[in-house]
Design an enzyme around this catalytic site. Structure first.
Site, PDB file in Angstrom:
ATOM      1  N   ASP A  79       0.879  -1.167   0.000  1.00  0.00           N
ATOM      2  CA  ASP A  79       0.000   0.000   0.000  1.00  0.00           C
ATOM      3  C   ASP A  79       0.912   1.210   0.000  1.00  0.00           C
ATOM      4  O   ASP A  79       1.567   1.495   1.008  1.00  0.00           O
ATOM      5  CB  ASP A  79      -0.903  -0.008   1.238  1.00  0.00           C
ATOM      6  CG  ASP A  79      -1.810   1.210   1.322  1.00  0.00           C
ATOM      7  OD1 ASP A  79      -1.670   2.126   0.483  1.00  0.00           O
ATOM      8  OD2 ASP A  79      -2.648   1.253   2.245  1.00  0.00           O
ATOM      9  N   ILE A  80       0.983   1.926  -1.112  1.00  0.00           N
ATOM     10  CA  ILE A  80       1.966   3.002  -1.211  1.00  0.00           C
ATOM     11  C   ILE A  80       1.653   4.177  -0.294  1.00  0.00           C
ATOM     12  O   ILE A  80       2.514   5.032  -0.079  1.00  0.00           O
ATOM     13  CB  ILE A  80       2.143   3.493  -2.666  1.00  0.00           C
ATOM     14  CG1 ILE A  80       0.909   4.266  -3.155  1.00  0.00           C
ATOM     15  CG2 ILE A  80       2.475   2.349  -3.598  1.00  0.00           C
ATOM     16  CD1 ILE A  80       1.166   5.055  -4.425  1.00  0.00           C
ATOM     17  N   TYR A 119      -6.778  16.175 -10.165  1.00  0.00           N
ATOM     18  CA  TYR A 119      -6.013  15.114 -10.827  1.00  0.00           C
ATOM     19  C   TYR A 119      -4.867  15.718 -11.646  1.00  0.00           C
ATOM     20  O   TYR A 119      -3.724  15.230 -11.608  1.00  0.00           O
ATOM     21  CB  TYR A 119      -6.942  14.299 -11.729  1.00  0.00           C
ATOM     22  CG  TYR A 119      -6.283  13.136 -12.413  1.00  0.00           C
ATOM     23  CD1 TYR A 119      -6.012  11.952 -11.735  1.00  0.00           C
ATOM     24  CD2 TYR A 119      -5.944  13.206 -13.770  1.00  0.00           C
ATOM     25  CE1 TYR A 119      -5.415  10.878 -12.368  1.00  0.00           C
ATOM     26  CE2 TYR A 119      -5.352  12.128 -14.406  1.00  0.00           C
ATOM     27  CZ  TYR A 119      -5.091  10.972 -13.707  1.00  0.00           C
ATOM     28  OH  TYR A 119      -4.496   9.905 -14.353  1.00  0.00           O
ATOM     29  N   GLY A 120      -5.171  16.796 -12.374  1.00  0.00           N
ATOM     30  CA  GLY A 120      -4.145  17.430 -13.182  1.00  0.00           C
ATOM     31  C   GLY A 120      -2.987  17.954 -12.353  1.00  0.00           C
ATOM     32  O   GLY A 120      -1.815  17.748 -12.701  1.00  0.00           O
TER      33      GLY A 120
END
Length: 320
Positions: free
Chosen positions: A93-94, A224-225
């Site tokens: 899990d990062i 997100y961008g």
């Protein structure tokens, strides 16, 4: 021989620190004859799974599929084994530093390091999500930027000679960059921005998004961008340091856009199959030894994109 398990020097907290790097490289040289190994994060479905499938066929070594949920990951591995492929499974899990550290220790113990890291794990805004823009900013940047940065900083010291890191970004980040204010663009595109400054900018975006003031402060309206801008800028920063401080290691780090891949993130609107989207990440992962370029670049369809100047006629679309 004693090997420090802390990825950062205890005195300066920097994984580039010479004492830590020297002992790590010395240890890695003792196991260079061992099997090669690649780790793909976020790889139980969609693009990540397609990358694993391609690497199982084209990479001469062990390929690790990672999963937060081990039972689910085990089922995916069994499916691939029925196809004649032989991936290995790693719980990861990062967003959990303990999980990252356990993964790091696994590769150090079993392989003496890592040959290729593909940072594919990422999330996007969910359709109809009632959470505020600020809450989404905090959640998405935590995974797409901060956690991925943790993966880079934990695993870069473990990369063997001619190692590769591929950060899966998005054309959305590339377009979103040019929706930032001129001042923000100048810093994010500069050749002297530091990792610390970048981290501060990403934290600032989250804080200003939570305050509802991000647009007035020069940020675009795409969580997100912005998360992918951060990842692409981080790639450039770390590539500069590798080129300047460790050129003899031959390590390459690049970011890429797989295209608009059909997945849970793009709903029914993707135009590429996962297998088609896997082409560029796998291409970058398998760049041959002694390759000098691309380094620190953003790559689309195997072509380097210019990190300056507005992309003509571009419009934003929240697909990867």
């Amino acid at each position: 021989m004693i090997l420090c398990i802390n990825p950062y020097c205890v005195s300066c907290k920097d994984w580039w620190c010479a004492p830590y790097y020297i002992v790590t490289v010395y240890t890695l040289t003792l196991v260079m004859s061992g099997p090669q190994v690649v780790l793909v994060t976020g790889s139980t479905r969609g693009l990540g799974l397609a990358i694993v499938q391609a690497l199982c066929q084209g990479f001469k070594g062990d390929v690790y599929l990672s999963a937060r949920d081990v039972p689910r990951g085990a089922m995916v591995v069994e499916d691939l084994q029925r196809e004649g492929l032989k991936p290995k499974l790693l719980q990861l899990d990062i967003t959990d530093p303990v999980s990252i550290q356990a993964a790091r220790q696994h590769f150090m113990k079993e392989y003496g390091g890592l040959d290729v890291l593909i940072n594919n794990a990422g999330i996007a805004p969910k359709r109809g999500d009632p959470a505020s823009f600020g809450s989404q900013a905090e959640r998405i940047l935590q995974t797409n930027f901060f956690a991925t940065r943790d993966m880079c900083n934990e695993f870069l010291p473990l990369l063997k000679k001619d190692g590769r890191i591929v950060n899966v970004a998005s054309i959305v980040g590339y377009i979103t960059l040019y929706m930032c204010s001129p001042d923000l663009q100048a810093r994010l595109c500069s050749d002297d921005i530091t990792e610390e400054e970048l981290v501060a900018l990403m934290k600032r975006f989250v804080a200003e998004a939570k305050a509802g003031d991000h647009i007035n402060k020069g940020w675009p309206n795409s969580v997100y961008g912005v998360s992918k801008i951060g990842l692409m800028a981080l790639t450039r920063i770390q590539a500069r340091r590798l080129r300047r401080e460790m050129p003899q290691r031959g390590i390459l780090i690049n970011s890429c856009c797989p295209g608009w891949v059909k997945s849970d993130m793009t709903y029914p609107n993707g135009t590429k199959t996962p297998a088609e989207g896997a082409d560029t990440p796998v291409y970058l992962a398998l760049l041959p030894p002694a390759t000098l370029e691309p380094q620190g670049e953003f790559v689309v369809d195997r072509q380097v994109q210019v990190w300056a100047g507005s992309p003509t006629g571009a419009t934003i679309n929240e697909g990867p």
